[in-house]
Scaffold this active site. Structure first.
Site, PDB file in Angstrom:
ATOM      1  N   GLY A  20       0.863  -1.117  -0.072  1.00 44.22           N
ATOM      2  CA  GLY A  20      -0.066  -0.090   0.068  1.00 44.22           C
ATOM      3  C   GLY A  20       0.719   1.369   0.151  1.00 44.22           C
ATOM      4  N   SER A  21       1.959   1.253  -0.484  1.00 45.63           N
ATOM      5  CA  SER A  21       2.720   2.532  -0.586  1.00 45.63           C
ATOM      6  C   SER A  21       2.199   3.471  -1.533  1.00 45.63           C
ATOM      7  CB  SER A  21       4.224   2.288  -0.630  1.00 45.63           C
ATOM      8  OG  SER A  21       4.573   1.706  -2.064  1.00 45.63           O
ATOM      9  N   ASN A  22       1.626   3.020  -2.626  1.00 45.93           N
ATOM     10  CA  ASN A  22       0.867   3.987  -3.370  1.00 45.93           C
ATOM     11  C   ASN A  22      -0.268   4.407  -2.801  1.00 45.93           C
ATOM     12  OD1 ASN A  22       2.138   4.506  -6.083  1.00 45.93           O
ATOM     13  ND2 ASN A  22       2.299   2.201  -6.002  1.00 45.93           N
ATOM     14  N   MET A  95      -4.091  -7.003  -7.180  1.00 50.19           N
ATOM     15  CA  MET A  95      -3.690  -8.088  -8.077  1.00 50.19           C
ATOM     16  C   MET A  95      -4.675  -8.897  -8.587  1.00 50.19           C
ATOM     17  SD  MET A  95      -0.529  -7.172  -8.398  1.00 50.19           S
ATOM     18  CE  MET A  95       0.833  -6.658  -7.963  1.00 50.19           C
ATOM     19  N   ILE A  97      -8.046  -9.336 -11.298  1.00 46.33           N
ATOM     20  CA  ILE A  97      -8.443  -8.756 -12.519  1.00 46.33           C
ATOM     21  C   ILE A  97      -9.961  -8.535 -12.420  1.00 46.33           C
ATOM     22  CG2 ILE A  97      -8.890  -9.182 -14.979  1.00 46.33           C
ATOM     23  CD1 ILE A  97      -6.170 -10.781 -14.802  1.00 46.33           C
ATOM     24  N   LEU A  98     -10.467  -7.312 -12.569  1.00 46.82           N
ATOM     25  CA  LEU A  98     -11.895  -7.074 -12.517  1.00 46.82           C
ATOM     26  C   LEU A  98     -12.516  -7.226 -13.771  1.00 46.82           C
ATOM     27  CD1 LEU A  98     -11.398  -3.342 -11.232  1.00 46.82           C
ATOM     28  CD2 LEU A  98     -12.213  -5.291  -9.941  1.00 46.82           C
ATOM     29  N   ASN A 112      -4.980   2.752 -13.228  1.00 46.99           N
ATOM     30  CA  ASN A 112      -4.205   1.654 -12.473  1.00 46.99           C
ATOM     31  C   ASN A 112      -2.756   2.154 -12.702  1.00 46.99           C
ATOM     32  OD1 ASN A 112      -3.219  -0.621 -11.482  1.00 46.99           O
ATOM     33  ND2 ASN A 112      -2.983  -1.403 -13.860  1.00 46.99           N
ATOM     34  N   HIS A 114       1.023   0.759 -13.256  1.00 46.67           N
ATOM     35  CA  HIS A 114       1.597  -0.571 -13.465  1.00 46.67           C
ATOM     36  C   HIS A 114       3.200  -0.557 -13.601  1.00 46.67           C
ATOM     37  CE1 HIS A 114       2.275  -4.743 -15.211  1.00 46.67           C
ATOM     38  NE2 HIS A 114       3.009  -4.231 -16.125  1.00 46.67           N
ATOM     39  N   ASP A 150      -4.072  -4.314 -18.441  1.00 49.89           N
ATOM     40  CA  ASP A 150      -2.893  -3.525 -18.783  1.00 49.89           C
ATOM     41  C   ASP A 150      -2.869  -2.932 -20.058  1.00 49.89           C
ATOM     42  OD1 ASP A 150      -2.021  -3.917 -16.037  1.00 49.89           O
ATOM     43  OD2 ASP A 150      -0.844  -5.324 -16.812  1.00 49.89           O
TER      44      ASP A 150
HETATM   45  C1  GAR Z   1       3.528  -1.197  -7.320  1.00 46.53           C
HETATM   46  O1  GAR Z   1       4.831  -1.442  -7.973  1.00 46.53           O
HETATM   47  C2  GAR Z   1       2.485  -1.366  -8.691  1.00 46.53           C
HETATM   48  O2  GAR Z   1       2.761  -0.723  -9.641  1.00 46.53           O
HETATM   49  C3  GAR Z   1       2.476  -2.836  -8.683  1.00 46.53           C
HETATM   50  O3  GAR Z   1       2.289  -3.430  -7.491  1.00 46.53           O
HETATM   51  C4  GAR Z   1       3.400  -2.711  -6.562  1.00 46.53           C
HETATM   52  C5  GAR Z   1       2.419  -2.275  -5.326  1.00 46.53           C
HETATM   53  O4  GAR Z   1       3.118  -1.649  -4.463  1.00 46.53           O
HETATM   54  N1  GAR Z   1       1.304  -3.246  -9.560  1.00 46.53           N
HETATM   55  C6  GAR Z   1       1.346  -4.410 -10.299  1.00 46.53           C
HETATM   56  O5  GAR Z   1       1.942  -4.784 -10.469  1.00 46.53           O
HETATM   57  C7  GAR Z   1      -0.125  -4.646 -10.787  1.00 46.53           C
HETATM   58  N2  GAR Z   1      -0.118  -5.568 -12.078  1.00 46.53           N
HETATM   59  P1  GAR Z   1       2.527  -0.772  -3.381  1.00 46.53           P
HETATM   60  O6  GAR Z   1       1.429  -1.779  -2.644  1.00 46.53           O
HETATM   61  O7  GAR Z   1       3.531  -0.441  -2.286  1.00 46.53           O
HETATM   62  O8  GAR Z   1       1.734   0.386  -3.794  1.00 46.53           O
END
Ligand code: GAR
Length: 193
Positions: A20-22, A95, A97-98, A112, A114, A150
């Protein structure tokens, strides 16, 4: 919530599966004056997702759904989102797919992030595949979500240089730093701000 300009902020849900850093960077952004969104809901398919702790920390409602029965979980989710007047969804390390049906209900309103320079390296294990192919650059992309994985319209991308010493872990970290800046920028762009 109302923007300082008097405009209502778009009620947004963030979907996560892990750290969840994003999500954290989006919450911080949403609290800035310029943000067109307010984050009102967190959804996870994983009850152990570390990012769920941000729900408590930032006092945001949350819901965990296991997606084992996708149709049931999605229908449940649609009614919860409706009840909470959610207008936009940001996928942030989600992770699952909707389904087409779910995406249709939020047409043009799901974003999203990626960790690659799409259209290259769609799907999973992105960083390892990039390194295996000895790419000189990778990066991250924020895009609209459509029914194909994607593949929706790209909003913004950031290129990141790969060094010879990079591993899957170091590259993922380097790209994450850029993701945290790119997602808010992409949201501003979507709203022409
Ligand atoms: C991020 O790097 C995001 O881009 C990737 O998962 C990580 C989640 O990090 N997403 C995918 O690969 C989607 N296919 P986070 O939980 O720290 O935000």
């Amino acid at each position: 919530m109302v923007l300082s300009t008097g405009i209502n902020r778009i009620r947004t849900a963030v979907f996560i599966s892990g750290t969840g850093s994003n999500l954290k960077s989006l919450v911080k952004f949403s609290k800035t004056k310029l943000s067109p969104i307010s984050i009102e809901f967190i959804v996870s398919n994983n009850s152990k997702a570390k990012g769920l702790n941000y729900a408590k920390k930032f006092k945001i409602k949350k819901k965990v759904l296991n997606f084992k029965n996708k149709k049931l979980s999605e229908n449940n989710l649609l009614s919860i989102l409706k009840k909470n007047n959610i207008e936009m969804i940001c996928l942030a390390g989600f992770m699952k797919i909707l389904s087409k049906n779910f995406i249709k209900k939020f047409k043009g309103k799901i974003l999203n992030i990626h960790p690659s320079l799409l259209p290259k390296y769609k799907g999973l294990n992105t960083h390892q595949r990039v390194l295996n192919n000895k790419e000189k650059y990778s990066g991250c992309t924020v895009h609209f979500v459509n029914a194909r994985l994607d593949s929706g319209k790209i909003i913004l991308q950031k290129k990141v240089k790969i060094s010879k010493k990079d591993t899957e872990i170091s590259l993922a970290k380097k790209i994450l730093v850029q993701e945290h800046k790119l997602y808010p920028k992409a949201i501003l762009k979507v709203f022409n701000l």
